[in-house]
Scaffold this motif. Structure first.
Motif, short mmCIF file in Angstrom:
data_model
loop_
_atom_site.label_atom_id
_atom_site.label_comp_id
_atom_site.label_asym_id
_atom_site.label_seq_id
_atom_site.Cartn_x
_atom_site.Cartn_y
_atom_site.Cartn_z
N GLN A 203 0.82 -1.21 0.00
CA GLN A 203 0.00 0.00 0.00
C GLN A 203 0.86 1.27 0.00
O GLN A 203 0.40 2.32 -0.47
CB GLN A 203 -0.93 0.00 1.23
CG GLN A 203 -1.91 -1.17 1.26
CD GLN A 203 -2.83 -1.16 0.05
OE1 GLN A 203 -3.21 -0.10 -0.45
NE2 GLN A 203 -3.18 -2.36 -0.44
N HIS A 206 1.49 2.05 -3.60
CA HIS A 206 0.28 2.58 -4.23
C HIS A 206 0.02 4.01 -3.77
O HIS A 206 -0.42 4.85 -4.56
CB HIS A 206 -0.91 1.68 -3.89
CG HIS A 206 -0.74 0.26 -4.38
ND1 HIS A 206 -0.05 -0.05 -5.53
CD2 HIS A 206 -1.20 -0.91 -3.86
CE1 HIS A 206 -0.07 -1.35 -5.71
NE2 HIS A 206 -0.76 -1.90 -4.71
N ALA A 207 0.28 4.29 -2.49
CA ALA A 207 0.06 5.65 -1.97
C ALA A 207 1.01 6.64 -2.64
O ALA A 207 0.62 7.76 -2.99
CB ALA A 207 0.25 5.66 -0.46
N SER A 210 -0.16 7.22 -6.14
CA SER A 210 -1.38 8.03 -6.17
C SER A 210 -1.11 9.50 -5.89
O SER A 210 -1.90 10.36 -6.27
CB SER A 210 -2.39 7.49 -5.15
OG SER A 210 -1.91 7.65 -3.83
#
Length: 308
Positions: A203, A206-207, A210
């Motif tokens: 994650q 992904h963070a 993003s």
């Protein structure tokens, strides 16, 4: 403590069973801590410390070609090794080969471990087996295999000959030693990095993506600091094993390209100069430890904050 219970209309105190019968203290709690580790330390001392101490004592012996090692306390062996350009070249070649092997293993093994962590079964299991396959074969067999590949009439020179090139002298060169060592040592780099990647929370990647971070920035700022413990441990293992390797330099380097391990072998079994061979072995161990500890301190200081 006492509990009050009513029995036959009267209050009768009853003893608490835990208070009346306390648990016995284990006998191990009464032993000193050093005594608990004494068997393991005795085994360690018998298998490692005692041979090292005997080797250290042997370095101060004097060698007589007619009678062999003679008990004496002198530093002539250290002066011969440290002051000789011949042995200085051997040590520089040894650690140069180990450094090149480590750099190549980091450059190949870290991306390979990252790709392996992104795979799913059954492909991950299959590729992990391929990576670990060199460990299932003897080092001598692998060295002979590379000798057949890189020989004058080997497969590599035959491929060059098909394009009108060669033959090239690939065997008994530093190139042959480095290639074979990378093949042997690569699993020792991939496995620690892959283990460190298993602890990485996907994650976080992904963070970062993003938040408009590029993939290169994500790898450099998020992934790399968290896998540095794996790279550090893997590079230390690769460097130490490469610097002390014997079979591959002995078979692919020949008599001309000597390293420290083959020099120790020649002194012990060739000229029977055990004190000089013990001196080379002890200096190799000391130099290896100094280089590895210095490398560890430098990386720990540089990546201390990111590694926590």
């Amino acid at each position: 403590m006492r509990d009050a219970t009513l029995e036959a209309g009267t209050a009768r105190p009853v003893d608490h069973p835990v208070a009346a019968h306390p648990l016995p203290t284990p006998w191990r709690a009464h032993l000193p801590m050093w005594l608990l580790g004494a068997p393991a330390f005795a085994l360690f001392a018998a298998l490692l410390l005692a041979p090292l101490a005997m080797t250290l004592v042997l370095t101060f012996y004097r060698f007589d070609p007619s009678s062999g090692p003679i008990a004496a306390f002198q530093f002539g062996n250290y002066v011969n090794v440290l002051g000789s350009p011949y042995y200085q070249t051997i040590f520089l070649r040894t650690f140069g080969i180990a450094a090149i092997t480590t750099i190549l293993c980091v450059a190949i093994g870290a991306p390979e471990a990252y790709v392996l962590s992104k795979m799913r079964d059954p492909w991950r299991s299959a590729f992990l087996l391929v990576i670990l396959a060199p460990l299932l074969v003897s080092v001598v067999v692998r060295a002979f295999g590379w000798s057949m590949l890189l020989g004058t009439a080997g497969i590599v020179n035959q491929l060059f000959g098909a394009f009108g090139m060669g033959p090239f002298k690939l065997e008994y060169t530093t190139f042959a030693i480095v290639i074979a060592l990378v093949h042997v040592m690569l699993p020792f780099m991939v496995i620690p990095v892959w283990t460190a990647l298993q602890k990485l929370d996907p994650q976080t990647e992904h963070a970062a993506l993003s938040l408009m971070a590029s993939p290169a920035t994500t790898l450099r700022r998020i992934v790399l600091p968290q896998i540095m413990p794996g790279i550090l441990s893997g590079s230390l293992m690769v460097f130490g094993l490469s610097a002390s390797a014997f079979a591959i330099p002995g078979l692919l380097g020949g008599r001309r390209l000597k390293v420290a391990a083959t020099a120790v072998y020649d002194e012990f079994l060739g000229s029977l100069n055990w004190p000089l061979g013990a001196t080379i072995a002890l200096l190799l161990l000391a130099a290896n430890l100094i280089i590895m500890l210095t490398y560890y301190r430098m990386l720990e200081r540089r990546y201390g904050r990111s590694m926590g």
